[in-house]
Design a protein around this motif. Structure first.
Motif, short mmCIF file in Angstrom:
data_model
loop_
_atom_site.label_atom_id
_atom_site.label_comp_id
_atom_site.label_asym_id
_atom_site.label_seq_id
_atom_site.Cartn_x
_atom_site.Cartn_y
_atom_site.Cartn_z
N ARG A 13 -78.51 47.44 -18.04
CA ARG A 13 -78.61 46.28 -18.93
C ARG A 13 -77.23 45.72 -19.26
O ARG A 13 -77.05 44.51 -19.36
CB ARG A 13 -79.33 46.66 -20.21
CG ARG A 13 -80.81 46.81 -20.03
CD ARG A 13 -81.49 47.19 -21.32
NE ARG A 13 -82.92 47.31 -21.10
CZ ARG A 13 -83.74 47.95 -21.91
NH1 ARG A 13 -83.27 48.52 -23.01
NH2 ARG A 13 -85.01 48.02 -21.65
N GLU A 17 -76.05 41.95 -18.48
CA GLU A 17 -75.60 41.10 -19.59
C GLU A 17 -74.24 40.49 -19.26
O GLU A 17 -74.00 39.31 -19.52
CB GLU A 17 -75.52 41.92 -20.88
CG GLU A 17 -75.44 41.08 -22.14
CD GLU A 17 -74.03 40.71 -22.51
OE1 GLU A 17 -73.83 39.65 -23.11
OE2 GLU A 17 -73.11 41.48 -22.18
N ARG A 24 -75.92 32.13 -19.87
CA ARG A 24 -76.71 32.10 -21.11
C ARG A 24 -75.97 31.33 -22.21
O ARG A 24 -76.55 30.52 -22.92
CB ARG A 24 -77.02 33.51 -21.58
CG ARG A 24 -77.94 34.26 -20.64
CD ARG A 24 -78.25 35.64 -21.16
NE ARG A 24 -79.11 35.57 -22.32
CZ ARG A 24 -80.44 35.54 -22.27
NH1 ARG A 24 -81.05 35.59 -21.12
NH2 ARG A 24 -81.15 35.49 -23.37
N GLN A 48 -84.66 30.75 -19.44
CA GLN A 48 -85.71 31.74 -19.24
C GLN A 48 -85.74 32.29 -17.82
O GLN A 48 -86.35 33.32 -17.58
CB GLN A 48 -87.07 31.15 -19.59
CG GLN A 48 -87.30 31.03 -21.07
CD GLN A 48 -88.72 30.58 -21.39
OE1 GLN A 48 -89.35 29.93 -20.58
NE2 GLN A 48 -89.19 30.95 -22.56
N THR A 50 -83.28 33.53 -16.29
CA THR A 50 -82.43 34.73 -16.23
C THR A 50 -83.28 35.96 -16.56
O THR A 50 -84.29 35.86 -17.26
CB THR A 50 -81.26 34.62 -17.23
OG1 THR A 50 -81.79 34.47 -18.54
CG2 THR A 50 -80.36 33.45 -16.91
N PRO A 51 -82.89 37.14 -16.07
CA PRO A 51 -83.67 38.35 -16.35
C PRO A 51 -83.71 38.68 -17.84
O PRO A 51 -82.78 38.38 -18.58
CB PRO A 51 -82.93 39.44 -15.59
CG PRO A 51 -82.05 38.75 -14.64
CD PRO A 51 -81.78 37.40 -15.19
N ARG A 52 -84.79 39.29 -18.25
CA ARG A 52 -84.92 39.66 -19.66
C ARG A 52 -83.85 40.65 -20.08
O ARG A 52 -83.35 40.60 -21.19
CB ARG A 52 -86.29 40.30 -19.91
CG ARG A 52 -87.39 39.32 -20.08
CD ARG A 52 -88.61 40.05 -20.52
NE ARG A 52 -89.66 39.10 -20.84
CZ ARG A 52 -90.83 39.45 -21.31
NH1 ARG A 52 -91.11 40.72 -21.51
NH2 ARG A 52 -91.73 38.54 -21.58
N ASN A 53 -83.53 41.57 -19.21
CA ASN A 53 -82.55 42.60 -19.56
C ASN A 53 -81.13 42.06 -19.63
O ASN A 53 -80.21 42.78 -20.00
CB ASN A 53 -82.62 43.76 -18.58
CG ASN A 53 -83.82 44.63 -18.83
OD1 ASN A 53 -84.34 44.67 -19.94
ND2 ASN A 53 -84.27 45.31 -17.81
N SER A 54 -80.93 40.79 -19.30
CA SER A 54 -79.59 40.21 -19.42
C SER A 54 -79.33 39.71 -20.84
O SER A 54 -78.23 39.28 -21.15
CB SER A 54 -79.41 39.07 -18.42
OG SER A 54 -80.24 37.98 -18.77
N SER A 55 -80.32 39.78 -21.70
CA SER A 55 -80.15 39.35 -23.08
C SER A 55 -79.35 40.38 -23.87
O SER A 55 -79.63 41.58 -23.78
CB SER A 55 -81.52 39.16 -23.73
OG SER A 55 -81.37 38.88 -25.09
N ARG A 58 -81.08 43.10 -26.15
CA ARG A 58 -81.75 44.27 -25.58
C ARG A 58 -80.81 45.47 -25.45
O ARG A 58 -81.26 46.57 -25.17
CB ARG A 58 -82.33 43.94 -24.21
CG ARG A 58 -83.55 43.08 -24.33
CD ARG A 58 -84.24 43.01 -23.00
NE ARG A 58 -85.56 42.46 -23.20
CZ ARG A 58 -86.67 43.01 -22.75
NH1 ARG A 58 -86.63 44.12 -22.08
NH2 ARG A 58 -87.83 42.44 -22.97
#
Length: 100
Positions: A13, A17, A24, A48, A50-55, A58
């Motif tokens: 992650r 990120e 982002r 949206q 972008t991958p969720r785990n790049s937030s 998280r």
């Protein structure tokens, strides 16, 4: 000690990120500048994609030595249990135990 799979997932992650950080941040700035709703939706779709785990939300702060995810002191990067042990052994310079 935390599971090694959890620690590896956290490292993955962090890499994601860092990879998508610029995309982002720039898309969020664009959304705040644009007034038209349709344009905001287009930019939001890009965000949206972008991958969720790049937030960054998280990411979880973990203990430096054990990998524990809870009760982490930001100043030291250690969990409370490990911090207490190191203070008792006088391994942290400048930290004193309280006594009254």
């Amino acid at each position: 000690m935390a599971k090694k799979s959890w620690i590896q997932r956290e490292k993955k992650r962090e890499k994601l990120e860092q990879k998508y950080h610029v995309i982002r941040r720039s898309s969020k700035k664009e959304i705040s500048k644009v007034n038209l709703l349709k344009e905001q939706w287009k930019i939001h779709g890009k965000l949206q994609s972008t991958p969720r785990n790049s937030s960054p939300t998280r990411l979880r702060r973990r203990c430096f030595s054990t990998g524990r995810a809870r009760a982490i002191y930001r100043d030291f990067g250690l969990s409370g249990h490990r911090l207490y042990e190191m203070i008792n052994r006088c391994l942290l310079p400048g930290v004193t135990r309280s006594s009254w």
